[in-house]
Scaffold this active site. Structure first.
Site, short mmCIF file in Angstrom:
data_model
loop_
_atom_site.label_atom_id
_atom_site.label_comp_id
_atom_site.label_asym_id
_atom_site.label_seq_id
_atom_site.Cartn_x
_atom_site.Cartn_y
_atom_site.Cartn_z
N SER A 159 -51.11 32.77 7.03
CA SER A 159 -51.10 34.06 6.34
C SER A 159 -52.54 34.51 6.14
O SER A 159 -53.46 33.70 6.05
CB SER A 159 -50.42 33.90 4.98
OG SER A 159 -50.65 35.05 4.16
N TYR A 185 -51.23 29.00 -2.98
CA TYR A 185 -50.65 29.49 -1.73
C TYR A 185 -51.73 29.63 -0.65
O TYR A 185 -51.55 29.19 0.49
CB TYR A 185 -49.97 30.84 -1.98
CG TYR A 185 -49.31 31.42 -0.75
CD1 TYR A 185 -48.22 30.79 -0.15
CD2 TYR A 185 -49.76 32.60 -0.17
CE1 TYR A 185 -47.61 31.31 0.98
CE2 TYR A 185 -49.15 33.14 0.95
CZ TYR A 185 -48.08 32.49 1.53
OH TYR A 185 -47.49 33.01 2.65
#
Length: 311
Positions: A159, A185
């Site tokens: 990501s 994350y």
């Protein structure tokens, strides 16, 4: 610097467009998290091109429904479902042990995003345990199957959030520092890129290459821990972010890395919008951070991961 891979596809391209004209008959693929979000469209595109596809999922009922839908849409009856919980190392080991024969494509797609602080029974931070350690254990366990296939590809879904944090080796599991969901994350997504770098270095001689990617902004269940207000704030802070992609567009870069002849023998690279990304430029939310492709960090992460799983 090796030549950057350029493809005819764009941010608007769909998974079906990327795989059009590619015949995967006789190839076997696994898609983790194949019952939701871009995992469904990744699996659909691979099955549509003739591959045998195993949906590796936590929710078997959702997996069965997805498999039936893909079979009906593609006419390919070789869509299978198997249980996999990446946060449970026993589940990972059981899945890998049950998969027999060669494996041509492994799409490490499943993940959790910005989850509230949570830990596995081993005390590992949940996002790192799921997004990195689970996939690390799965892929290394399946390495003999990948090597047996000849020219196998592993796709590591990362990501742009990797730009938020390197892997903080001194405190990966937030035992000393205050837990922050987006830093956790981001760290796990950096680990996904570093994994591709080191796995390719170790396994290229076996014909196994690994690339990573940012799929783009897609509204899926991945964001179930994030409010609309938080998403709007994050997108505004990223400088007028690109429009939301459909799931079909979001799966395109994964499918490109899994299937395109342009990627034959290519590994250890990071892609976005169906193109190999350049270095990250400050003030943007595109490109790949230097720390995410650093070979020393990649080698260290591999060893730390082995040590963590062996403890």
């Amino acid at each position: 610097m090796t030549d950057r891979i350029i493809t005819p596809f764009t941010a608007e391209s769909t998974a079906a467009q990327v795989v059009d004209g590619i015949d995967l008959t006789g190839r076997r693929a696994i898609v983790t998290g194949g019952a939701s979000g871009i995992g469904v469209e990744t699996a659909r595109a691979l099955a549509g091109a003739g591959a045998e596809v195993t949906l590796a999922v936590r929710d078997l009922q959702a997996g069965e429904r997805t498999a039936e839908d893909i079979i009906a849409a593609t006419g390919n009856k070789q869509v299978l479902v198997a249980p996999l919980d990446l946060a449970d190392q026993a589940s990972v080991a059981a899945f890998a042990a049950a998969f027999d024969g060669p494996l041509h494509i492994l799409v490490n797609n499943a993940g959790v995003m910005a989850a509230p602080e949570s830990r596995t029974p081993q005390g590992w931070e949940l996002q790192f345990a799921t997004n990195h350690l689970g996939h690390f254990a799965l892929t290394t366990a399946l390495h003999p199957r990948l090597a047996a296939a000849g020219g196998a590809r592993v796709v590591s879904v990362s990501s742009a959030a990797h730009l938020r944090s390197p892997v903080v080796f001194d405190d990966i599991h937030f035992r000393e520092r205050a837990y922050e969901p987006w830093l956790a994350y981001g760290q796990s997504k950096t680990a996904n890129v570093l994994f591709a770098v080191e796995a390719t270095r170790r396994w290229a001689d076996d014909g196994v290459t690994v690339n990573s990617l940012h799929p783009g902004g897609i509204r899926t269940r991945l964001q179930r821990h994030v409010t609309e207000e938080e998403l709007d704030r994050l997108r505004a802070a990223s400088g007028g972010a690109a429009p939301w992609k459909t799931t079909e567009q979001g799966a395109a870069t994964s499918v490109l890395l899994a299937t395109s002849p342009l990627l034959d023998g290519v590994g250890g690279r990071y892609f976005e919008d169906c193109q190999e990304a350049g270095p990250h430029q400050p003030g943007t939310r595109t490109g790949v951070a230097g720390y995410a492709v650093d070979p020393e960090a990649a080698a260290l992460l591999w060893q730390v991961s082995l040590d963590t799983l062996a403890a």
